[in-house]
Write an enzyme that holds these catalytic residues in place. Structure first.
Site, PDB file in Angstrom:
ATOM      1  N   SER A 162     -10.744  34.840   6.207  1.00 43.92           N
ATOM      2  CA  SER A 162      -9.516  34.724   5.406  1.00 43.92           C
ATOM      3  C   SER A 162      -9.902  34.255   4.013  1.00 43.92           C
ATOM      4  CB  SER A 162      -8.573  33.710   6.048  1.00 43.92           C
ATOM      5  OG  SER A 162      -7.670  33.226   5.070  1.00 43.92           O
ATOM      6  N   HIS A 203      -9.011  39.246   6.218  1.00 44.82           N
ATOM      7  CA  HIS A 203      -7.657  38.756   6.509  1.00 44.82           C
ATOM      8  C   HIS A 203      -7.069  38.226   5.196  1.00 44.82           C
ATOM      9  CE1 HIS A 203      -4.604  36.825   9.143  1.00 44.82           C
ATOM     10  NE2 HIS A 203      -4.623  35.849   8.247  1.00 44.82           N
ATOM     11  N   ASP A 243      -3.946  36.541   3.287  1.00 45.70           N
ATOM     12  CA  ASP A 243      -2.769  35.714   3.540  1.00 45.70           C
ATOM     13  C   ASP A 243      -1.795  35.771   2.374  1.00 45.70           C
ATOM     14  OD1 ASP A 243      -3.260  34.407   6.114  1.00 45.70           O
ATOM     15  OD2 ASP A 243      -5.031  33.600   5.111  1.00 45.70           O
ATOM     16  N   MET A 256       1.726  34.595   0.922  1.00 45.31           N
ATOM     17  CA  MET A 256       2.721  33.517   1.096  1.00 45.31           C
ATOM     18  C   MET A 256       3.692  33.505  -0.069  1.00 45.31           C
ATOM     19  SD  MET A 256       0.077  30.526   2.150  1.00 45.31           S
ATOM     20  CE  MET A 256      -1.033  30.675   3.546  1.00 45.31           C
ATOM     21  N   HIS A 291      -1.631  39.711   6.176  1.00 43.30           N
ATOM     22  CA  HIS A 291      -0.780  38.813   6.976  1.00 43.30           C
ATOM     23  C   HIS A 291       0.382  38.358   6.086  1.00 43.30           C
ATOM     24  CE1 HIS A 291      -0.612  34.605   9.127  1.00 43.30           C
ATOM     25  NE2 HIS A 291       0.461  35.328   9.371  1.00 43.30           N
ATOM     26  N   MET A 322       3.339  36.349   5.213  1.00 45.11           N
ATOM     27  CA  MET A 322       4.130  35.142   5.504  1.00 45.11           C
ATOM     28  C   MET A 322       5.214  35.059   4.440  1.00 45.11           C
ATOM     29  SD  MET A 322       0.953  32.688   6.499  1.00 45.11           S
ATOM     30  CE  MET A 322      -0.194  33.726   5.620  1.00 45.11           C
ATOM     31  N   MET A 372      -0.619  32.282  15.701  1.00 44.09           N
ATOM     32  CA  MET A 372      -0.916  31.183  14.784  1.00 44.09           C
ATOM     33  C   MET A 372      -1.272  29.939  15.597  1.00 44.09           C
ATOM     34  SD  MET A 372      -0.689  32.524  11.883  1.00 44.09           S
ATOM     35  CE  MET A 372      -1.177  31.000  11.063  1.00 44.09           C
ATOM     36  N   ASP A 432      -5.402  32.637  14.515  1.00 45.19           N
ATOM     37  CA  ASP A 432      -5.488  32.270  13.091  1.00 45.19           C
ATOM     38  C   ASP A 432      -5.150  30.793  12.889  1.00 45.19           C
ATOM     39  OD1 ASP A 432      -5.404  32.234  10.331  1.00 45.19           O
ATOM     40  OD2 ASP A 432      -3.654  33.559  10.145  1.00 45.19           O
TER      41      ASP A 432
HETATM   42  C1  DX5 Z   1      -2.566  29.856   7.370  1.00 46.29           C
HETATM   43  C2  DX5 Z   1      -3.223  31.199   7.203  1.00 46.29           C
HETATM   44  C3  DX5 Z   1      -4.621  31.246   7.684  1.00 46.29           C
HETATM   45  C4  DX5 Z   1      -5.569  30.358   6.932  1.00 46.29           C
HETATM   46  C5  DX5 Z   1      -6.623  29.923   7.879  1.00 46.29           C
HETATM   47  O1  DX5 Z   1      -1.207  29.960   7.125  1.00 46.29           O
HETATM   48  O2  DX5 Z   1      -2.491  32.191   7.900  1.00 46.29           O
HETATM   49  O3  DX5 Z   1      -5.116  32.575   7.706  1.00 46.29           O
HETATM   50  O4  DX5 Z   1      -6.187  30.969   5.841  1.00 46.29           O
HETATM   51  O5  DX5 Z   1      -7.386  28.960   7.254  1.00 46.29           O
HETATM   52  P1  DX5 Z   1      -8.263  27.947   8.077  1.00 46.29           P
HETATM   53  O6  DX5 Z   1      -9.317  28.750   8.765  1.00 46.29           O
HETATM   54  O7  DX5 Z   1      -8.802  27.044   7.032  1.00 46.29           O
HETATM   55  O8  DX5 Z   1      -7.344  27.249   9.049  1.00 46.29           O
HETATM   56 ZN    ZN Z   2      -3.421  34.177   8.112  1.00 45.75          ZN
END
Ligand code: DX5
Ligand code: ZN
Length: 217
Positions: free
Chosen positions: A9, A32, A34, A36, A65, A67, A136, A174
């Site tokens: 990620s 991956h 993320d 947000m 992903h 969010m 998650m 994740d």
């Molecule tokens: C959190 C993300 C994850 C995050 C994981 O909301 O969806 O993908 O980047 O990071 P680590 O491995 O540091 O928990």
């Molecule tokens: Zn993620």
């Protein structure tokens, strides 16, 4: 046992050196990404331009992903950016099926994600549509959080539900995965390991090699 895949990620990578981070993990199985929005989760991260840059800077499959609230508003942007798989949270929209249809119509892999508190039962009517289930193991929104131990049982349950079906569904986990707990998470049934800080926090190259070794041992 199916082969275990690693999906770094890039949330945890230094944005100033994103190209270097991609180079360091070029032997991974997928990326991956993320996304947000500051609404579905409290944090704001990156948008389609970064997905597009990752596609240019890497040969890896890109799993985006989302969010974000009502992700169906932005699915086309993330498809245009080059996402190979797009993962939607069931909690983020009353119209999850609409999103699934759009992904299928465009030949993009269907990922579905569940927050830690969301039971697997919500998948009952959509199992046949899913290519990748992303469980998650932290409350989404931030990298660097601790793995929630109760998620091990949920991973086991998801594994057995998936194994009881004919269709091959990838089980991804994740959040909070590191060298110390990754084997336990694989033994519970995860086959795609998403990890950010364990791979990208300082010593990029060395962390990646050590994490990969531990995961695939
Ligand atoms: C959190 C993300 C994850 C995050 C994981 O909301 O969806 O993908 O980047 O990071 P680590 O491995 O540091 O928990
Ligand atoms: Zn993620």
């Amino acid at each position: 046992m199916d082969q275990v895949k690693i999906a770094p990620s890039i949330l945890a990578a230094d944005p100033l050196f994103l190209g270097q981070a991609l180079e360091n993990v070029k032997d991974a199985d997928m990326l991956h990404l993320d996304i947000m929005d500051g609404h579905f989760v409290p944090n704001i991260s990156m948008g389609p331009a970064v997905v597009e840059a990752c596609k240019r800077g890497s040969n890896l499959i890109c799993e985006t992903h989302l969010m974000i609230e009502k992700p169906e508003r932005y699915i086309s942007d993330f498809i245009s950016a080059g996402s190979d798989i797009i993962t939607l949270h069931v909690e983020s929209t009353p119209h999850i099926y609409k999103g699934i249809q759009e992904l299928k119509e465009n030949g993009v892999g269907v990922g579905i994600s569940l927050n830690p508190g969301t039971p697997l039962g919500v998948l009952d009517s959509i199992w046949n549509e899913i290519d990748l289930l992303l469980l998650m193991a932290v409350n989404p929104g931030f990298g660097g959080q601790a793995f929630i131990p109760a998620m091990l049982e949920k991973i086991r349950e998801a594994r057995s539900l998936i194994d009881s079906r004919e269709k091959n569904i990838e089980l991804a986990v994740d959040g909070g995965i590191n060298r110390e707990n990754v084997r336990e998470i694989i033994e519970a049934g995860a086959r795609i390991i998403v990890a950010g800080s364990a791979i990208f926090s300082e010593n990029n190259g060395e962390n990646w090699e050590a994490f990969r070794k531990k995961t695939l041992e």
